[in-house]
Design a protein around this motif. Structure first.
Motif, mmCIF file in Angstrom:
data_model
loop_
_atom_site.group_PDB
_atom_site.id
_atom_site.type_symbol
_atom_site.label_atom_id
_atom_site.label_comp_id
_atom_site.label_asym_id
_atom_site.label_seq_id
_atom_site.Cartn_x
_atom_site.Cartn_y
_atom_site.Cartn_z
ATOM 1 N N ARG A 141 70.273 44.191 16.230
ATOM 2 C CA ARG A 141 68.894 44.003 15.759
ATOM 3 C C ARG A 141 67.962 44.997 16.446
ATOM 4 N N LEU A 142 68.142 45.142 17.756
ATOM 5 C CA LEU A 142 67.261 46.048 18.496
ATOM 6 C C LEU A 142 67.471 47.496 18.059
ATOM 7 N N ASN A 145 65.907 47.958 14.749
ATOM 8 C CA ASN A 145 64.456 47.872 14.862
ATOM 9 C C ASN A 145 63.856 49.137 15.457
ATOM 10 N N ASN A 146 64.559 49.756 16.393
ATOM 11 C CA ASN A 146 63.965 50.862 17.133
ATOM 12 C C ASN A 146 64.413 52.243 16.684
ATOM 13 N N ASN A 152 64.488 53.133 9.270
ATOM 14 C CA ASN A 152 63.106 52.818 8.902
ATOM 15 C C ASN A 152 62.569 51.630 9.714
ATOM 16 N N PRO A 154 61.267 48.400 11.674
ATOM 17 C CA PRO A 154 60.769 47.124 11.165
ATOM 18 C C PRO A 154 60.088 47.226 9.801
ATOM 19 N N MET A 155 59.834 48.451 9.332
ATOM 20 C CA MET A 155 59.249 48.564 7.993
ATOM 21 C C MET A 155 60.278 48.232 6.919
ATOM 22 N N TYR A 241 65.045 43.681 -0.542
ATOM 23 C CA TYR A 241 64.325 44.117 0.651
ATOM 24 C C TYR A 241 64.975 43.521 1.897
ATOM 25 N N ASP A 243 64.810 43.774 6.415
ATOM 26 C CA ASP A 243 64.369 44.387 7.665
ATOM 27 C C ASP A 243 65.153 43.749 8.801
ATOM 28 N N HIS A 245 64.521 42.056 11.357
ATOM 29 C CA HIS A 245 64.133 40.710 11.723
ATOM 30 C C HIS A 245 64.771 39.683 10.788
ATOM 31 N N VAL A 246 64.958 40.062 9.536
ATOM 32 C CA VAL A 246 65.495 39.130 8.546
ATOM 33 C C VAL A 246 67.026 39.076 8.603
ATOM 34 N N HIS A 251 68.577 32.907 14.687
ATOM 35 C CA HIS A 251 68.551 31.549 14.152
ATOM 36 C C HIS A 251 68.849 31.516 12.663
ATOM 37 N N ASP A 252 68.089 32.302 11.905
ATOM 38 C CA ASP A 252 68.147 32.163 10.452
ATOM 39 C C ASP A 252 69.472 32.630 9.859
ATOM 40 N N LYS B 78 60.363 32.628 5.855
ATOM 41 C CA LYS B 78 61.613 33.261 5.436
ATOM 42 C C LYS B 78 61.440 33.856 4.046
ATOM 43 N N PRO B 79 61.802 35.127 3.871
ATOM 44 C CA PRO B 79 61.636 35.753 2.555
ATOM 45 C C PRO B 79 62.382 35.031 1.452
ATOM 46 N N LYS B 108 56.356 41.195 0.008
ATOM 47 C CA LYS B 108 57.166 42.124 -0.785
ATOM 48 C C LYS B 108 58.054 41.369 -1.766
ATOM 49 N N GLN B 109 58.660 40.251 -1.299
ATOM 50 C CA GLN B 109 59.490 39.437 -2.180
ATOM 51 C C GLN B 109 58.672 38.896 -3.335
ATOM 52 N N ASN B 172 57.162 46.409 18.792
ATOM 53 C CA ASN B 172 57.966 47.013 17.730
ATOM 54 C C ASN B 172 58.250 46.028 16.597
ATOM 55 N N THR B 173 57.177 45.594 15.951
ATOM 56 C CA THR B 173 57.270 44.802 14.727
ATOM 57 C C THR B 173 56.850 45.713 13.583
ATOM 58 N N ASP B 174 56.943 45.207 12.373
ATOM 59 C CA ASP B 174 56.529 45.978 11.203
ATOM 60 C C ASP B 174 55.113 46.499 11.412
ATOM 61 N N THR B 177 54.847 48.992 14.610
ATOM 62 C CA THR B 177 55.481 50.294 14.432
ATOM 63 C C THR B 177 54.737 51.139 13.404
ATOM 64 N N LYS B 181 52.723 54.636 14.079
ATOM 65 C CA LYS B 181 53.055 55.842 13.303
ATOM 66 C C LYS B 181 51.796 56.446 12.700
ATOM 67 N N GLU B 201 59.306 45.198 23.137
ATOM 68 C CA GLU B 201 59.686 43.961 22.462
ATOM 69 C C GLU B 201 58.561 42.951 22.616
#
Lengths: 342, 396
Positions: A141-142, A145-146, A152, A154-155, A241, A243, A245-246, A251-252, B78-79, B108-109, B172-174, B177, B181, B201
């Motif tokens: 995941r890291l 993410n990085n 791309n 977390p986008m 889609y 990312d 995180h998903v 957990h999920d 959750k998406p 987005k979903q 570093n989340t959507d 980040t 940028k 993080e």
């Protein structure tokens, strides 16, 4: 191939089909015919729920092979799920190739990842392996993410969905789930299956019997990783889609996968599909309880606790408790996970 | 017997499933929101704001003489659940329009499904640039995109601070980040040298190693994209280490909230932040919204809340103007929206890569004497800005 060999494998196939029993064919036939005869019952919402349930069945079955039959509990199957999803996603994102190829390719990439992690971790036993897989998923995941230039970050990755109707996805995921079921069933019925169960029951005894345990644990992991990644790649093409995180969620994905197998029945063939049914369909029913509000998760949690307390082998593993008059336990060759350990 | 009674309980719980019954003559619109999980705080704030606006709209006569109702459902953040909800809204409940969702991945979903089914969808808080860059003609966005966040800040930096060097720290989340940028791109365009551009993080325990690096690089401006607890911790650690850029700048998110000041205390003083909205902003109804929210629900609201509040009014306005309640007519009505809300003027236009995107200015606020004051652009300022900022040792 010499004649007798062919005859032997034909015999084996007959045996396998005989042991498979009618349940599998009935379920597949019902699901396959459902859109044709029961179309009036269905809408895109119901399709979506069935598709998710089937996808989660694949994930549960994949985990169950390693965690249930071979006894190697993984807390990080999201690592393989996410790798499958990202293989598909990156094919489309970086190379402009259809993300559908991820269904197969993602499986092989996940097997490669499993080869690395298995090579290192199957020298570890019990909780150490579980912790190593937990760490693996977090590392993946890291990285996703990085490593923004490649993934791309977390986008996330978005691809155009191929079909705007649900039906193609429905049949594709149904096929994938059926294939997964058959392959896992065949693996367990073969020599491999006996090795896996032997390793689970007593690793030292298995070793003493001459089973190279590390190799067979790796094999079990490869199968498991392959199907998990296939489900991940399906998630990519179906949802359109992803990312980090998903798809690399602790957990999920990782924990819910374990729940699917545990609630349904560890080391049973029908456990994961039943578990997916409970986790997705019943979970959705609870979510829509009008009076529960945001406490719906609490109620659902209580249901799961009740199941685990009264049916520690899962709904399928303990069906005889649900229907006391069915005195004999359902066939769950080659034996439940809770068999006494020395 | 115990087992039996447990089973009975479960069965009873399932039987209790009843569909919510809406009054026959009301117009119902679906809203997916994260009411549980780690985004629940914002989901709740938005839900409250929707209901507050809804109440006002219905007291003022509703829409086309009918009551407006919102069917708010929990997406758990959750998406795939968000998607279950929209499929249900569109396919089973036949709602003609969908509003809401919180995170970008959920939005987005929902956007993809809405576009496929040709149902108008109003994005309220999802800020990833590309949601409205897909050429979707049924998707509208009320809020700022990530790219738009620092616009006010850029003119402030150019006209007041005139920095030569900047350092960027981001979660570093959507959101973090993509913000970093776009800010790095802005810095390049304006000739500011980026000395450090590093992610961390979310929820990190110790920022001192990161800040030590910043201290030795000694930039003119330190730009941080962080959520509230990280923001407060960053400022406390910066104070402890005596990191001395000419200016500390927050990229929105955590740096604007009251909790930031409560946790950072005097380390928050003089910190500047990008903000999309503040109760002090001179939009009609902005202050009143904040006060009413506090009166009704006791807590503070922020820009997420007012986005939801404004969204309800945009929705009601589009429904009122729609020739009929078909998705097509509602879409057409929404496309010609021209409405003033407490969140700012709303008009869906296509520009650059965007389609149906609302274009709003962003503001700069500064913490002065423990209060957030809008200081830029000057025509919206509630207090004059303080620059240069005193060094740590010169503060009391």
């Amino acid at each position: 191939m010499s004649e007798p060999n062919a005859a032997v494998s034909a015999n084996k196939l007959m045996d396998f089909l005989k042991e498979l029993g009618p349940a599998f064919w009935i379920v597949v036939a019902v699901l396959a015919l459902l859109p044709v005869v029961g179309g009036f019952l269905l809408n895109d919402y119901i399709y979506h729920l069935i598709i998710l349930t089937l996808m989660w069945s694949i994930m549960g079955m994949a985990w169950n092979l390693l965690g249930g039959f071979t006894g190697q509990v993984s807390f990080g199957h999201a690592a393989f799920f996410g790798t499958g999803a990202y293989t598909g996603g990156l094919l489309a994102f970086k190379l402009g190739i259809s993300a559908w190829y991820g269904l197969l390719l993602g499986g092989f990439v996940a097997v490669a990842l499993g080869a690395v992690i298995g090579w290192i971790c199957f020298r570890l036993r019990g909780p150490y392996f579980a912790l190593a897989t937990l760490a693996l998923a977090e590392i993946m995941r890291l990285v996703a993410n990085n490593w923004v230039d490649f993934t791309n970050g977390p986008m996330g990755i978005q691809v155009q969905r191929t079909f705007t109707t649900k039906l193609p996805y429905y049949y594709i995921v149904l096929t994938l789930a059926a294939v997964t079921y058959l392959v896992i069933r065949a693996v367990i019925a073969s020599k491999l299956g006996y090795y896996f169960v032997a390793i689970r029951e007593d690793q030292d005894a298995a070793e003493a019997m001459g089973i190279p345990t590390a190799r067979y644990k790796r094999l079990s992991l490869y199968f498991s990783a392959f199907f998990m990644a296939m489900a991940g790649a399906f998630y990519m093409v179906y949802m359109g889609y992803i990312d980090p995180h998903v798809v690399y969620a602790l957990h999920d994905i990782s924990i819910i996968t374990i729940m699917v197998a545990m609630v349904g029945g560890v080391a049973t063939f029908w456990g994961p599909p039943v578990g997916a049914l409970i986790m997705i369909l019943i979970g959705e029913l609870f979510r829509r309880l009008p009076w529960a509000g945001t406490a719906h998760l609490t109620f659902f949690g209580i249901l799961l606790i009740v199941i685990i307390i009264y049916m520690p082998n899962g709904v399928v593993g303990d069906t005889h408790k649900l229907f006391g008059f069915l005195r004999r336990p359902v066939s769950r060759a080659p034996g439940p996970m809770t068999a006494e350990k020395p | 017997m115990k087992r039996l009674s447990a089973l009975c309980l479960v069965a009873a719980a399932m039987l209790a499933l009843v569909r919510p019954l809406w009054a026959e003559d009301s117009i119902v619109v679906g809203v997916p929101l994260p009411l549980t999980g780690d985004q629940a705080k914002f989901g709740e704030m938005e839900k409250n704001s929707y209901l507050m606006a809804l109440d006002e709209i219905n007291k003022a006569g509703g829409v086309k003489g009918r009551k407006l109702e919102l069917d708010i459902q929990d997406s758990q953040g959750k998406p795939e659940v968000a998607r279950s909800i929209v499929e249900n809204f569109i396919d089973v409940k036949k709602y003609p329009v969908v509003v809401g969702a919180y995170s970008s991945s959920e939005s987005k979903q929902v956007a993809a499904v809405a576009q496929e089914k040709k149902i108008p969808y109003l994005v309220v808080t999802g800020s990833a640039d590309d949601i409205t860059q897909q050429g979707y003609d049924y998707v509208f966005r009320l809020n700022h995109t990530t790219e738009m966040y620092p616009e006010g800040l850029i003119t402030f930096l150019n006209e007041v601070v005139k920095p030569k060097t900047v350092a960027i720290l981001y979660e570093n989340t959507d959101f973090g980040t993509s913000s970093s940028k776009s800010f790095a791109k802005v810095a390049e365009q304006n000739g500011w040298q980026v000395l450090i551009n590093e992610g961390y993080e979310k929820g990190a325990l110790d920022f001192k190693p990161l800040l030590q690096k910043v201290k030795s690089a000694n930039p003119d401006v330190l730009y941080m994209v962080s959520y509230v607890m990280d923001a407060a911790k960053l400022m406390n650690d910066a104070k402890a280490l005596r990191v001395e850029p000419k200016l500390f700048v927050g990229g929105g998110a955590g740096f604007t909230l009251p909790e930031f000041q409560i946790n950072a205390k005097d380390a928050a003083e003089y910190v500047i932040s990008v903000t999309l909205w503040a109760p002090e902003v001179k939009y009609p109804g902005a202050r009143q919204y904040a006060e009413n929210y506090k009166k009704l629900y006791g807590g503070e609201s922020d820009y997420h809340g007012v986005q939801a509040y404004a969204a309800a009014y945009v929705l009601a306005d589009a429904l009122k103007r729609a020739k009929s309640l078909t998705p097509k007519d509602i879409r057409d009505a929404m496309a010609t929206t021209d409405l003033m809300t407490p969140y700012g003027p709303v008009k869906f236009i296509s520009f650059g890569k965007y389609t149906n995107q609302n274009k709003l200015p962003s503001f700069v606020l500064q913490w002065l004497k423990g209060q957030p004051q809008t200081v830029w652009p000057k025509e919206y300022a509630s207090a004059p800005y303080v620059f240069p900022v005193p060094r740590w040792k010169d503060r009391h």
